[in-house]
Design a protein around this motif. Sequence first.
Motif, PDB file in Angstrom:
ATOM      1  N   LYS A  37      59.167  -2.852  68.026  1.00 53.30           N
ATOM      2  CA  LYS A  37      58.081  -3.840  67.925  1.00 53.30           C
ATOM      3  C   LYS A  37      56.725  -3.149  68.040  1.00 53.30           C
ATOM      4  O   LYS A  37      55.846  -3.331  67.193  1.00 53.30           O
ATOM      5  N   THR A  38      56.570  -2.355  69.095  1.00 50.54           N
ATOM      6  CA  THR A  38      55.314  -1.634  69.255  1.00 50.54           C
ATOM      7  C   THR A  38      55.130  -0.659  68.091  1.00 50.54           C
ATOM      8  O   THR A  38      54.018  -0.503  67.568  1.00 50.54           O
ATOM      9  N   ALA A  39      56.227  -0.047  67.669  1.00 50.39           N
ATOM     10  CA  ALA A  39      56.143   0.911  66.557  1.00 50.39           C
ATOM     11  C   ALA A  39      55.598   0.235  65.300  1.00 50.39           C
ATOM     12  O   ALA A  39      54.750   0.807  64.600  1.00 50.39           O
ATOM     13  N   ILE A  85      48.500  -7.621  71.232  1.00 46.67           N
ATOM     14  CA  ILE A  85      48.787  -7.780  72.662  1.00 46.67           C
ATOM     15  C   ILE A  85      50.266  -7.504  72.884  1.00 46.67           C
ATOM     16  O   ILE A  85      51.130  -8.300  72.524  1.00 46.67           O
ATOM     17  N   ASP A  86      50.532  -6.325  73.451  1.00 51.12           N
ATOM     18  CA  ASP A  86      51.915  -5.935  73.686  1.00 51.12           C
ATOM     19  C   ASP A  86      52.382  -6.583  74.990  1.00 51.12           C
ATOM     20  O   ASP A  86      51.565  -6.897  75.857  1.00 51.12           O
ATOM     21  N   GLU A  87      53.682  -6.753  75.128  1.00 48.86           N
ATOM     22  CA  GLU A  87      54.255  -7.336  76.350  1.00 48.86           C
ATOM     23  C   GLU A  87      53.558  -8.645  76.684  1.00 48.86           C
ATOM     24  O   GLU A  87      53.162  -8.892  77.821  1.00 48.86           O
ATOM     25  N   VAL A  88      53.442  -9.507  75.698  1.00 52.47           N
ATOM     26  CA  VAL A  88      52.579 -10.681  75.842  1.00 52.47           C
ATOM     27  C   VAL A  88      53.068 -11.659  76.907  1.00 52.47           C
ATOM     28  O   VAL A  88      52.290 -12.430  77.472  1.00 52.47           O
ATOM     29  N   LEU A  96      67.926   3.305  72.368  1.00 56.88           N
ATOM     30  CA  LEU A  96      67.247   4.300  71.533  1.00 56.88           C
ATOM     31  C   LEU A  96      66.240   5.079  72.364  1.00 56.88           C
ATOM     32  O   LEU A  96      66.083   6.286  72.243  1.00 56.88           O
ATOM     33  N   ARG A  97      65.572   4.357  73.254  1.00 56.98           N
ATOM     34  CA  ARG A  97      64.525   5.003  74.024  1.00 56.98           C
ATOM     35  C   ARG A  97      65.085   6.038  74.989  1.00 56.98           C
ATOM     36  O   ARG A  97      64.548   7.121  75.127  1.00 56.98           O
ATOM     37  N   TYR A  98      66.206   5.684  75.624  1.00 55.59           N
ATOM     38  CA  TYR A  98      66.823   6.624  76.546  1.00 55.59           C
ATOM     39  C   TYR A  98      67.251   7.878  75.789  1.00 55.59           C
ATOM     40  O   TYR A  98      66.980   8.999  76.215  1.00 55.59           O
TER      41      TYR A  98
END
Length: 465
Positions: free
Chosen positions: A80-82, A294-297, A395-397
């Motif tokens: 999402k942020t990407a 706005i991330d983590e809204v 994926l992040r880990y």
Amino acid sequence: MTTIQTKTETKDVTGLSLIAAHSHISGLGLDDNLQPKENSQGMVGQLKARKAAGVILKMITMGKIAGRAVLIAGPPSTGKTAIAMGLSQSLGNEVPFTAIAASEIYSLELSKTEALIQAFRKSIGIRIKEETEIIEGEVVEIQIDRSITGGHKQGKLTIKTTDMETIYELGNKMIEGLTKEKVLAGDVINIDKASGKITKLGKSFTRARDYDAMGPETKFIQCPEGELQKRKEVVHTVSLHEIDVINSRQQGFLALFSGDTGEIRSEIRDQINTKVAEWKEEGKAEIIPGVLFIDEVHMLDIECFSFINRALEDEFSPIVIMATNRGISKTRGTNYKSPHGLPLDLLDRSIIIHTTNYSSDEIRTILSIRSSEEECELSSDALALLTKIGQETSLRYASNLISVSQQISLKKRQSQIELQDIKRAYMLFLDSDRSVQHVEEHKSQYIDDEGNVKIGLDEDKMETD
Ligand SMILES: Nc1ncnc2c1ncn2[C@@H]1O[C@H](COP(=O)(O)OP(=O)(O)OP(=O)(O)O)[C@@H](O)[C@H]1O
Ligand SMILES: [Mg+2]
């Protein structure tokens, strides 16, 4: 306030080339028809969401829409942020893009709404046409005298056109500007008299033969004619927030650099709004609605949401893109649950893009892009294992394990990361599931919500002792 200033000093802060989470992304990876390519500009898969983002990109660049809300919703680490970062890269320099994490607005210095207003106004660009006075010519000589103590600098700039030549005294600020722009004799430059901004236009033709070792990108131009000082129509783009800051008297320019703007009085904003509307009427300014991300809204509370509801209907409103990984959850500041933790009235105004989990092929491709971004080489079975880890944990880990296992492999003086290194990194660093499991097993040794903790050995161990 009679005149409203719109000039900021140069504000390009040279970016640090850190390898950040999204540094491999350089756009949305779309073709000319806005169709997403499977793997392009660092973006892999997530085609539907990227296509949707492409449609929004198109609408933004046409400057047609403002005051819309877009919600990107999906599970953690599904890009999402990407996607928001990719969108910002594709927008170009003209369209303002502001990214904040919702939790940023809770600070001691600013009220929540002030922080939101500033974020909104940072996301609206005003393209202003103005006549300014500039000095334009070919640099003949720059002379800088550095005092021995290194403190105050003085200098002279000799600059000419085909018709005249003048010597200007230089102050500290101009010397810095010239040094920063690496201006040399033979360069054709212009200096904005109001802001002191120096722009290098190219090298003078008369000097062309001095530079036979120059790269092909060197631009040669004619030495300007006529007067050194000219009036010129320039177009520049500033954000509404920048205009606010420059014109709020106690703060001025410096606040733009320190970011320490404090609360801006609403009368100032009203005056600026009126003025900008006037300029727009007269054709002197154009409003460019940008993007506020706005991330983590879900970290916003009900007051902020209602502020956003209203702000979207304002005369100057950007496009608000929000991202969340929450499902049905409580809206902060209320006792009721709603989809994505957003109140229904805001949700109703938003168009929603969903992201979904990645296939193992996509995870493999993203991980290999990440490893080359981090300048790590992975053996093929190491990549295969990492992909499996990515699929089973997140994926992040998996992507975090790259740099850790690189350290392990470097210790062994290997040129690439081997299977063993990934295994070792996996054993050394827990993913969230294993961490939860660990905490469950050793619950009594951690401090719980009631403040209880058992210090010392586990009970079962004590019994056997
Ligand atoms: N489609 C993609 N192509 C390339 N890289 C991606 C893609 N999706 C995610 N990534 C990378 O994977 C990592 C995690 O993605 P990201 O941070 O965007 O997830 P997110 O959906 O915002 O998660 P969260 O809900 O936890 O904030 C980042 O480093 C991101 O750049
Ligand atoms: Mg995110």
